[in-house]
Design an enzyme around this catalytic site. Structure first.
Site, PDB file in Angstrom:
ATOM      1  CG  ASP A   1      -0.116   0.086   2.650  1.00 40.47           C
ATOM      2  OD1 ASP A   1       0.763  -0.787   2.790  1.00 40.47           O
ATOM      3  OD2 ASP A   1      -0.949   0.844   3.242  1.00 40.47           O
TER       4      ASP A   1
ATOM      5  CD  GLU B   1       4.285   0.134   6.770  1.00 45.10           C
ATOM      6  OE1 GLU B   1       5.136   0.338   7.810  1.00 45.10           O
ATOM      7  OE2 GLU B   1       3.889   1.161   6.022  1.00 45.10           O
TER       8      GLU B   1
END
Length: 411
Positions: free
Chosen positions: A79, A172
């Site tokens: 991400d 994350e």
């Protein structure tokens, strides 16, 4: 495939995570990128490749040396930060950067005067944004380094190694990267996250991190008859924030100094919500920071004569140093590998956190290696292709040293 082409392909996937989503992963487009990585991993000869229902990608490079040495894990996240747009990224490559100012769109200028880390990459090939989005080097540079390493092993079966476990995590950036991490699949002795920072930097200290949510309840009265009756929760919120130590804001801190950061504020007269993150490498000092919130809460509730302020505190992650200190060899072997490939190792604290913090406390010691990425989460982000290439070399040396000490790697 050249590492820069791999990286450019990866950043073409929009994979921003969403801190307010209740799904796992928090955004569906992360799974699209994950599926692409699954297919690429299979092409490169990895086995046991799979994507879990929560979007975590796993794979294994099978040993070719009769299982001599440790099983090392390598982890990066898919991400990108929600702090800036990750849609329609238009990266630009600058060859042999000469240290001059770099014009970007929207009248932005990437200049060594304002961004002095540019002076560290003079002579490098670098990738920047066009000034309208973030780049995505955090952490697609880490993924590109790992996958380029895997490609080298695939093309060079004479390169001896033990099992190598690989995982790519979603979310994350919103603190949920290890929420559904499966240790039954990822069976490594220890691991390294490959996530941001200079290529010769090595991190096994990170912030202790908490979230503080402040809910303020006012008394909404028609302003025409509000005298001595109205309590505007927005004004209480401003008073609350002004009473926190001003020197502990992130823009005034560095190194091991902790901070509190107001990341979100929303409200009306009747109700206002504040969201803070609180960080410190020293756990006792962090507790003192949290006590500031409680002290101000008690004072203002007493001042207004009712429970106007409610606070909830949530642990996010802790300092992995408390775990890594019991496994000194995983630090020492990185220092040796860096020196072997001509890097001067620098152990620096992370002013943030990685998936490795949570993984370490879950039983998988997991410090962090750099990627050659700088100024992430915004339009001034850039990545050194030259450092990324050195990152591949470093991982190969680290893995080779795990089997045989100080042998030359045929590049």
């Amino acid at each position: 495939m050249k590492i820069e082409n791999r990286f450019l392909k990866y950043v073409s996937f929009p994979t921003q995570s969403d801190p307010y989503s209740t799904t796992s992963p928090s955004t569906a487009n992360q799974k699209e990128f994950a599926q692409f990585l699954v297919e690429e991993m299979r092409i490169l000869g990895l086995v046991d490749v799979q994507m879990s229902e929560y979007g975590v990608v796993y794979g294994r490079i099978p040993a070719n040396n009769h299982q001599q040495g440790d099983v090392i894990g390598l982890i990066a996240h898919m991400d990108t930060s929600p702090d800036a747009s990750g849609e329609n990224i238009h990266p630009q490559i600058i060859r042999h950067y000469d240290g001059s100012d770099i014009p970007l769109k929207e009248d932005r200028l990437l200049t060594p005067r304002d961004f002095p880390d540019l002076l560290k990459v003079v002579g490098h090939d670098i990738v920047t944004t066009d000034g309208t989005t973030l780049l995505g080097g955090d952490d697609k540079a880490g993924i590109a380094i790992i996958m380029s390493m895997a490609e080298y092993m695939f093309k060079h079966p004479e390169f001896l190694h033990n099992d190598i476990m690989i995982a790519f995590t979603p979310d994350e950036e919103v603190g949920r990267g290890t929420e559904h991490f499966d240790f039954n699949i990822f069976q490594a002795d220890y691991a390294y996250t490959i996530d941001g920072g200079e290529i010769n930097h090595f991190h096994f200290e990170n912030f202790n991190a908490y979230q503080v949510l402040v809910e303020i309840t006012g008394k909404s009265i028609h302003p025409g008859s509000a005298k001595d009756k109205m309590v505007n929760s927005q004004e209480v919120a401003m008073t609350f924030h002004s009473m926190l130590p001003s020197g502990q804001k992130p823009q005034y801190t560095d190194g091991y100094e902790g901070f509190h950061h107001l990341v979100h504020m929303q409200g009306q007269c009747e109700k206002t919500h504040l969201e803070y993150i609180v960080r410190n490498h020293d756990y006792l000092k962090l507790k003192q920071q949290l006590n500031d919130f409680s002290r101000i809460q008690a004072y203002l509730n007493s001042f207004y004569g009712y429970e106007a302020i409610h606070i909830s505190v949530h642990e996010q992650y802790l300092n992995m140093k408390d775990i890594i200190k019991d496994h000194p060899h995983i630090v020492e072997q990185v220092e040796i590998a860096m020196e072997d490939v001509g890097l001067h190792p620098e152990i620096t604290p992370i002013r943030g956190g990685t998936d490795g913090a949570r993984l370490s406390f879950a039983g998988l010691p997991c410090p962090n290696l750099g990627t050659g990425g700088f100024y992430c989460h915004g339009p001034y982000e850039f990545v050194s292709i030259t450092m990324m290439k050195k990152g591949v070399e470093l991982l190969l040396r680290l893995i080779r040293n795990n089997v045989y000490a100080h042998e030359d790697i045929p590049f």
